[in-house]
Write an enzyme that holds these catalytic residues in place. Structure first.
Site, PDB file in Angstrom:
ATOM      1  N   SER A 178       0.856  -1.205   0.000  1.00  0.00           N
ATOM      2  CA  SER A 178       0.000   0.000   0.000  1.00  0.00           C
ATOM      3  C   SER A 178       0.883   1.243   0.000  1.00  0.00           C
ATOM      4  CB  SER A 178      -0.853  -0.020   1.267  1.00  0.00           C
ATOM      5  OG  SER A 178      -1.396   1.249   1.549  1.00  0.00           O
ATOM      6  N   TYR A 238      -2.709   0.008  10.165  1.00  0.00           N
ATOM      7  CA  TYR A 238      -2.676  -0.360   8.744  1.00  0.00           C
ATOM      8  C   TYR A 238      -1.289  -0.090   8.150  1.00  0.00           C
ATOM      9  CZ  TYR A 238      -4.170  -0.525   3.845  1.00  0.00           C
ATOM     10  OH  TYR A 238      -4.300  -0.837   2.510  1.00  0.00           O
TER      11      TYR A 238
HETATM   12  N1  LIG Z   1      -8.437  -0.179  -2.058  1.00  0.00           N
HETATM   13  C1  LIG Z   1      -7.297   0.467  -2.000  1.00  0.00           C
HETATM   14  O1  LIG Z   1      -7.217   1.671  -2.315  1.00  0.00           O
HETATM   15  C2  LIG Z   1      -6.055  -0.240  -1.558  1.00  0.00           C
HETATM   16  C3  LIG Z   1      -4.851   0.458  -1.650  1.00  0.00           C
HETATM   17  C4  LIG Z   1      -3.693  -0.153  -1.255  1.00  0.00           C
HETATM   18  C5  LIG Z   1      -3.715  -1.451  -0.805  1.00  0.00           C
HETATM   19  N2  LIG Z   1      -4.888  -2.113  -0.705  1.00  0.00           N
HETATM   20  C6  LIG Z   1      -4.839  -3.493  -0.237  1.00  0.00           C
HETATM   21  O2  LIG Z   1      -5.424  -4.348  -1.193  1.00  0.00           O
HETATM   22  C7  LIG Z   1      -5.937  -5.510  -0.540  1.00  0.00           C
HETATM   23  C8  LIG Z   1      -7.378  -5.697  -0.971  1.00  0.00           C
HETATM   24  O3  LIG Z   1      -8.123  -4.582  -0.525  1.00  0.00           O
HETATM   25  P1  LIG Z   1      -9.525  -4.145  -1.150  1.00  0.00           P
HETATM   26  O4  LIG Z   1      -9.451  -2.684  -1.315  1.00  0.00           O
HETATM   27  O5  LIG Z   1      -9.846  -5.016  -2.296  1.00  0.00           O
HETATM   28  O6  LIG Z   1     -10.459  -4.426   0.124  1.00  0.00           O
HETATM   29  P2  LIG Z   1     -11.843  -5.230   0.257  1.00  0.00           P
HETATM   30  O7  LIG Z   1     -12.713  -4.988  -0.920  1.00  0.00           O
HETATM   31  O8  LIG Z   1     -12.345  -4.876   1.614  1.00  0.00           O
HETATM   32  O9  LIG Z   1     -11.362  -6.756   0.240  1.00  0.00           O
HETATM   33  C9  LIG Z   1     -10.745  -7.349   1.348  1.00  0.00           C
HETATM   34  C10 LIG Z   1     -10.557  -8.828   1.061  1.00  0.00           C
HETATM   35  O10 LIG Z   1      -9.901  -9.437   2.175  1.00  0.00           O
HETATM   36  C11 LIG Z   1     -10.629 -10.618   2.517  1.00  0.00           C
HETATM   37  N3  LIG Z   1     -10.412 -10.915   3.932  1.00  0.00           N
HETATM   38  C12 LIG Z   1     -10.568 -10.078   5.000  1.00  0.00           C
HETATM   39  N4  LIG Z   1     -10.328 -10.728   6.130  1.00  0.00           N
HETATM   40  C13 LIG Z   1     -10.008 -12.019   5.790  1.00  0.00           C
HETATM   41  C14 LIG Z   1      -9.675 -13.177   6.522  1.00  0.00           C
HETATM   42  N5  LIG Z   1      -9.605 -13.179   7.868  1.00  0.00           N
HETATM   43  N6  LIG Z   1      -9.414 -14.305   5.831  1.00  0.00           N
HETATM   44  C15 LIG Z   1      -9.498 -14.338   4.484  1.00  0.00           C
HETATM   45  N7  LIG Z   1      -9.800 -13.271   3.740  1.00  0.00           N
HETATM   46  C16 LIG Z   1     -10.061 -12.120   4.394  1.00  0.00           C
HETATM   47  C17 LIG Z   1     -12.077 -10.269   2.216  1.00  0.00           C
HETATM   48  O11 LIG Z   1     -12.897 -11.431   2.023  1.00  0.00           O
HETATM   49  P3  LIG Z   1     -13.896 -12.025   3.139  1.00  0.00           P
HETATM   50  O12 LIG Z   1     -14.548 -10.863   3.819  1.00  0.00           O
HETATM   51  O13 LIG Z   1     -14.838 -12.889   2.358  1.00  0.00           O
HETATM   52  O14 LIG Z   1     -13.060 -12.824   4.049  1.00  0.00           O
HETATM   53  C18 LIG Z   1     -11.877  -9.557   0.868  1.00  0.00           C
HETATM   54  O15 LIG Z   1     -11.724 -10.498  -0.160  1.00  0.00           O
HETATM   55  C19 LIG Z   1      -5.751  -5.261   0.957  1.00  0.00           C
HETATM   56  O16 LIG Z   1      -4.557  -5.871   1.381  1.00  0.00           O
HETATM   57  C20 LIG Z   1      -5.613  -3.762   1.034  1.00  0.00           C
HETATM   58  O17 LIG Z   1      -4.880  -3.367   2.171  1.00  0.00           O
HETATM   59  C21 LIG Z   1      -6.075  -1.543  -1.083  1.00  0.00           C
END
Ligand SMILES: NC(=O)c1ccc[n+]([C@@H]2O[C@H](COP(=O)([O-])OP(=O)(O)OC[C@H]3O[C@@H](n4cnc5c(N)ncnc54)[C@H](OP(=O)(O)O)[C@@H]3O)[C@@H](O)[C@H]2O)c1
Length: 256
Positions: free
Chosen positions: A146, A159
């Site tokens: 991130s 985070y």
């Molecule tokens: N969106 C952004 O701007 C951004 C920027 C930088 C980095 N990121 C990173 O990208 C990644 C994905 O984020 P996103 O934005 O796509 O968020 P999101 O839509 O909230 O997705 C989060 C994912 O993590 C899974 N998850 C959460 N807890 C879990 C657990 N205990 N076991 C297994 N799976 C789990 C969720 O599935 P379930 O709820 O079904 O378990 C979901 O698939 C994260 O690491 C986030 O930090 C995002």
């Protein structure tokens, strides 16, 4: 030599966090490039939808429900994947959660939850599934980092601490497993509106500030991550390891 460097036909990908805002696009991108993809996370309904889409692309998949913070569940997953697919070529660690609070207000439970989902789950998945790659002398691990690994994002201390850890774990694993033909890299997405952060990123003043400080002048679209994901999962990146690639519209490069 050319596009075939990016061909993932016959490769097996375990994608943790596949049903999320970023994971859905990235995991389907891997399937479009030819990989069989197993979406791994807790919500079985959402996983099922993704399995259907992966299969509609002509690839194999498998329906599971796994809490990636639980070693026993990851070990069961490994058994199921080995029984069904025989190997794991690609592991993507994209599970994530965010607690938006000033540092002094974060409870120990919240701190631990962020650590568990963002960093411990990565440690566990690499420890449980990595040995398959080491043994077969090939594999591609992609960890999701991130902007918070590089920058101090206010009200995001836990985070950011986990994402700094993701970068360092990526480098150490790349160093330990390089001799066995396993590459370990990270992608650092910029700002993408997903369920993780939509309450914050859709605030007009936040959007104006963040897109204004992004040379490409917009938020990312999850499809923007697909090319880098395929690159890091494929033979095209065979001499790339231990690196963190920002996919951020230039956010980290920008001063004013
Ligand atoms: N969106 C952004 O701007 C951004 C920027 C930088 C980095 N990121 C990173 O990208 C990644 C994905 O984020 P996103 O934005 O796509 O968020 P999101 O839509 O909230 O997705 C989060 C994912 O993590 C899974 N998850 C959460 N807890 C879990 C657990 N205990 N076991 C297994 N799976 C789990 C969720 O599935 P379930 O709820 O079904 O378990 C979901 O698939 C994260 O690491 C986030 O930090 C995002």
């Amino acid at each position: 030599m050319g596009l075939e460097l990016f061909d993932l036909a016959g490769k097996v990908a375990v994608f943790i966090g596949a049903n999320g805002g970023l994971g859905s696009a990235m995991s389907l991108g891997l399937a479009e490039a030819g990989a069989d993809v197993i979406p791994v996370s807790r919500n079985e309904e959402k996983n099922e939808e993704l399995v259907r889409k992966i299969e509609m692309l002509g690839r194999r998949s498998m329906l599971v429900s796994v809490d990636a913070t639980r070693r026993d569940q990851l070990e069961k997953l490994r058994e199921q994947v080995v029984a069904e697919f025989g190997r794991v070529d690609i592991l993507v660690n994209a599970a994530g959660t965010l607690v938006k609070k000033p540092f002094l207000e974060i409870s120990e439970d919240e701190w631990d939850r962020v650590m568990d989902v963002n960093l411990k789950a990565m440690y566990l998945a690499c420890q449980v599934l990595g040995p398959l790659m080491v043994e077969q002398r090939s594999g591609k691990i992609i960890n999701i980092s991130s902007m918070g690994a590089f920058l101090g994002i206010t009200r995001s201390s836990a985070y950011c601490a986990t994402k700094g850890g993701v970068n360092q774990l990526t480098k150490v694993l790349a160093s330990e497993w390089g001799p066995y033909g396993v590459t370990v890299n990270a992608i650092a997405p910029g700002f993408f509106v997903t369920p993780l952060n939509e309450k914050v990123l859709t605030q007009p003043e936040v959007e104006a500030k963040l897109t204004g400080d992004t040379p490409l002048k917009r938020y990312g679209n999850p499809r923007d991550l697909v090319g880098t994901t395929i690159f890091l999962a494929s033979a095209a990146s065979d001499f790339v390891t231990g690196t963190v690639i920002p996919v951020d519209g230039g956010y980290l490069a920008y001063a004013f």
